[in-house]
Scaffold this active site. Structure first.
Site, mmCIF file in Angstrom:
data_model
loop_
_atom_site.group_PDB
_atom_site.id
_atom_site.type_symbol
_atom_site.label_atom_id
_atom_site.label_comp_id
_atom_site.label_asym_id
_atom_site.label_seq_id
_atom_site.Cartn_x
_atom_site.Cartn_y
_atom_site.Cartn_z
ATOM 1 N N LYS A 22 0.906 -1.216 -0.196
ATOM 2 C CA LYS A 22 0.030 -0.006 -0.072
ATOM 3 C C LYS A 22 0.657 1.301 -0.015
ATOM 4 C CE LYS A 22 -1.903 1.810 4.021
ATOM 5 N NZ LYS A 22 -1.389 3.257 4.255
ATOM 6 N N ASN A 23 1.888 1.313 0.992
ATOM 7 C CA ASN A 23 2.637 2.331 1.027
ATOM 8 C C ASN A 23 3.580 2.929 0.006
ATOM 9 O OD1 ASN A 23 1.194 2.879 3.393
ATOM 10 N ND2 ASN A 23 3.154 2.548 4.814
ATOM 11 N N CYS A 116 -4.679 13.078 13.037
ATOM 12 C CA CYS A 116 -5.556 11.990 12.867
ATOM 13 C C CYS A 116 -5.433 11.170 14.029
ATOM 14 C CB CYS A 116 -4.945 11.116 11.523
ATOM 15 S SG CYS A 116 -3.342 10.416 11.947
ATOM 16 N N ARG A 121 0.430 14.816 12.991
ATOM 17 C CA ARG A 121 0.841 14.834 11.543
ATOM 18 C C ARG A 121 0.913 15.957 10.866
ATOM 19 N NH1 ARG A 121 -1.109 9.116 9.356
ATOM 20 N NH2 ARG A 121 0.843 9.214 8.389
ATOM 21 N N ASP A 306 4.726 0.897 12.126
ATOM 22 C CA ASP A 306 3.272 0.148 11.517
ATOM 23 C C ASP A 306 3.355 -1.342 12.006
ATOM 24 O OD1 ASP A 306 2.795 2.477 10.383
ATOM 25 O OD2 ASP A 306 3.401 1.915 8.175
ATOM 26 N N ARG A 398 -8.352 -0.344 4.706
ATOM 27 C CA ARG A 398 -7.683 0.749 4.147
ATOM 28 C C ARG A 398 -6.220 0.142 3.718
ATOM 29 N NH1 ARG A 398 -5.852 4.401 8.020
ATOM 30 N NH2 ARG A 398 -4.205 4.830 6.165
HETATM 31 C C1 UD1 Z 1 4.359 7.017 6.439
HETATM 32 C C2 UD1 Z 1 3.288 5.606 6.179
HETATM 33 C C3 UD1 Z 1 2.906 5.161 7.676
HETATM 34 C C4 UD1 Z 1 4.187 5.216 8.515
HETATM 35 C C5 UD1 Z 1 5.115 6.246 8.549
HETATM 36 C C6 UD1 Z 1 6.245 5.979 9.268
HETATM 37 C C7 UD1 Z 1 2.343 5.932 3.986
HETATM 38 C C8 UD1 Z 1 1.293 6.327 3.254
HETATM 39 N N1 UD1 Z 1 2.407 6.095 5.353
HETATM 40 O O1 UD1 Z 1 3.720 8.144 6.936
HETATM 41 O O2 UD1 Z 1 2.374 4.071 7.288
HETATM 42 O O3 UD1 Z 1 3.721 4.717 9.847
HETATM 43 O O4 UD1 Z 1 5.450 6.769 7.090
HETATM 44 O O5 UD1 Z 1 6.979 5.058 8.738
HETATM 45 O O6 UD1 Z 1 3.355 5.654 3.418
HETATM 46 N N2 UD1 Z 1 6.546 14.786 10.624
HETATM 47 C C9 UD1 Z 1 6.561 16.325 10.749
HETATM 48 N N3 UD1 Z 1 6.317 17.222 9.851
HETATM 49 C C10 UD1 Z 1 6.170 16.740 8.551
HETATM 50 C C11 UD1 Z 1 6.135 15.330 8.276
HETATM 51 C C12 UD1 Z 1 6.128 14.158 9.157
HETATM 52 O O7 UD1 Z 1 6.605 16.480 12.057
HETATM 53 O O8 UD1 Z 1 6.185 17.504 7.655
HETATM 54 C C13 UD1 Z 1 6.386 13.802 11.761
HETATM 55 C C14 UD1 Z 1 5.174 13.275 11.786
HETATM 56 O O9 UD1 Z 1 4.338 13.838 12.465
HETATM 57 C C15 UD1 Z 1 5.596 11.743 12.588
HETATM 58 C C16 UD1 Z 1 6.973 11.653 11.820
HETATM 59 O O10 UD1 Z 1 7.386 13.073 11.399
HETATM 60 O O11 UD1 Z 1 5.555 12.070 13.958
HETATM 61 C C17 UD1 Z 1 6.998 10.669 10.760
HETATM 62 O O12 UD1 Z 1 6.144 10.950 9.600
HETATM 63 P P1 UD1 Z 1 6.114 10.677 8.370
HETATM 64 O O13 UD1 Z 1 7.496 9.665 8.115
HETATM 65 O O14 UD1 Z 1 6.034 11.680 7.562
HETATM 66 O O15 UD1 Z 1 5.100 9.517 7.831
HETATM 67 P P2 UD1 Z 1 3.969 9.627 6.876
HETATM 68 O O16 UD1 Z 1 4.896 9.810 5.579
HETATM 69 O O17 UD1 Z 1 2.947 10.503 7.058
#
Ligand code: UD1
Length: 439
Positions: A22-23, A116, A121, A306, A398
């Protein structure tokens, strides 16, 4: 609303093909927007998040068709740059369309995804990176408007945290930007490599030049390609924890064990017997497992956040005390309350959970708080005494393709039922909703 009903205590046996990731599929679908051509994606899982991404693509003007696990995306006629709020809100990770829509059309208009269930996030890293690439960004009441009328320009970027989504947006925005982008501090998840592999197959010039460093040489345009999405490492890990919890002997096929070595090590330490070669993995589990003293979720190649919920479900009945620290998301212990209702002895202090293994869990009526928490409850239910009824299974849909059918092929007594309205999650021992198929 549909529920999943599990009769626990049946060891799992057999062979299971693991779904596509999925990811990996979601950012690749967003990347199709960059391509003035036709892309064929094989091994694309049939999940509600993928359906949500397809709806966004169609809204933007793409023609998308599915035949089995193959999705064909024709993005020659992308005509829109605005994604309506209802489509954005169907899936939080739709923020990954920002980079590709902006790069393709010179503008993008969408709503910010907001927090969420698993945490705030924020998207500050996405936005500051796009700004550095030349985008001008206005936010107002949750609406996000980005412009790059003269196109985006390559630059040097350094992420303070290896955000998966921000890395993906940077790749999408810079693949066709003018000049070269040097990204340091990038996420290193296998799904990032798969996105790079897809973009390069479309004519992009992207290479990783060391751990967390990516060099993107912008090209004027991308062409269509055929790409096979990597196997889903979290689905594989979920099925492994199911075997660990319920006992049994299962072989996973079409999987990539190299992508989840950190979890394999933890499950071996807990007492599972695991052997793997190429794209196959065999897991055997019998008797009571033992605790794992300390697990910390970390960016790849560390232990994946995850997998945290499913592994906690497994450790809930392991002998001894396990300590799990969640360092990636601030609110990712939704499953604890439900596991406690099933008899688990788990204490949470901030981002740390102390799991004192009990001998057995008992079935209960519980609700899936989020995608991975829901899958963890299925894992717990498979090893529990009696019946577990899991509500809010749309969260599970999902990310897992036909999860109950997959587990049924391994002998699990699990099925989905439409809600009869007779069971509330508060009940300790719910009524059985429908007769389960046996044998
Ligand atoms: C992706 C995955 C999710 C997984 C996560 C971490 C997808 C669709 N989802 O989510 O399943 O759990 O990686 O491996 O691929 N953060 C910030 N600022 C930002 C972006 C992120 O502070 O602009 C923080 C987030 O709040 C979180 C951490 O960084 O605490 C990790 O987030 P991120 O690696 O971006 O996860 P996702 O891409 O949302």
């Amino acid at each position: 609303m549909a529920k999943i009903i599990v009769q626990g205590g049946v060891p799992l046996r057999g062979t299971l093909r693991v779904q596509g990731s999925k990811n990996a599929a979601l950012p690749i679908l967003a990347a199709c927007v960059l391509v003035s051509g036709v892309c064929e994606l094989e091994n694309c899982p049939d999940l509600s998040d993928v359906c949500a991404a397809v709806r966004i693509l169609r809204h933007l003007g793409c023609v998308v068709t599915r035949a089995g696990d193959r999705l064909t995306v024709d993005a020659r006629a992308v005509i829109r740059a605005a994604i309506p709020d209802d489509l954005m809100r169907e899936m939080r990770s739709s923020i990954v369309f920002l980079g590709s829509v902006l790069a393709r059309t010179g503008r993008a208009s969408l709503c910010t995804p907001g927090g969420c269930d698993i945490g705030m996030r924020p998207i500050d890293l996405h936005l500051s990176s796009l700004y550095a690439l030349g985008a001008r960004i206005h936010t107002e009441n949750g609406a996000l408007r980005c412009f790059a009328p003269g196109g985006l320009c390559g630059t040097e970027l350094c992420l303070p945290f290896p955000s998966v989504g921000a890395t993906e947006n940077i790749l999408l925005a810079s693949a066709t930007a003018k000049g070269t982008t040097l990204l340091r501090g990038a996420a290193r998840e296998p799904e990032i490599d798969d996105l790079i592999c897809f973009l390069n197959a479309c004519g992009a010039r992207i290479r990783t030049t060391g751990a967390g460093t990516i060099l993107i040489t912008g090209v004027p345009a991308l062409h269509g390609c055929r790409h096979r999405v990597i196997p889903d490492r979290i689905a594989a890990v979920t099925y492994m924890t199911a075997v660990g919890t319920a006992g049994g002997d299962v072989t996973l096929t079409d999987t990539a064990p190299a992508h989840y070595l950190s979890v394999i090590r933890v499950l071996e330490r807990a007492g599972c017997r695991i052997a793997f070669e190429n794209d196959r993995l065999r897991i055997q589990s019998e008797g009571r497992l033992c605790a794992v003293p300390r697990i910390r979720t970390l960016p790849y190649p560390g232990f994946p956040t995850d997998a945290q919920a499913a592994v906690m479900a497994l450790l809930a009945t392991a002998k001894g005390v396990s300590v799990i620290e969640e360092t990636i998301f601030e609110n990712r212990f939704h499953h604890v309350r439900a596991l406690r209702r099933m008899g688990a002895d788990i204490a949470v202090n901030g981002r740390t959970a102390r799991v004192k293994g009990v001998r057995r869990l008992r079935g209960a009526a519980v609700a899936a708080g989020d995608l991975r928490a829901g899958a963890a409850l299925i894992v717990a239910g498979l090893g529990a005494d009696g019946e577990t009824v899991i509500d809010d299974v749309h969260h599970i849909d999902r990310g897992y393709e036909k999860i109950e059918a997959c587990l049924q092929t391994l002998g699990a007594r699990i099925e989905r039922s439409a809600d009869s309205g007779s069971t509330e999650p508060e009940q300790q021992y719910p009524l059985r909703l429908v007769p389960l198929q046996r044998g």
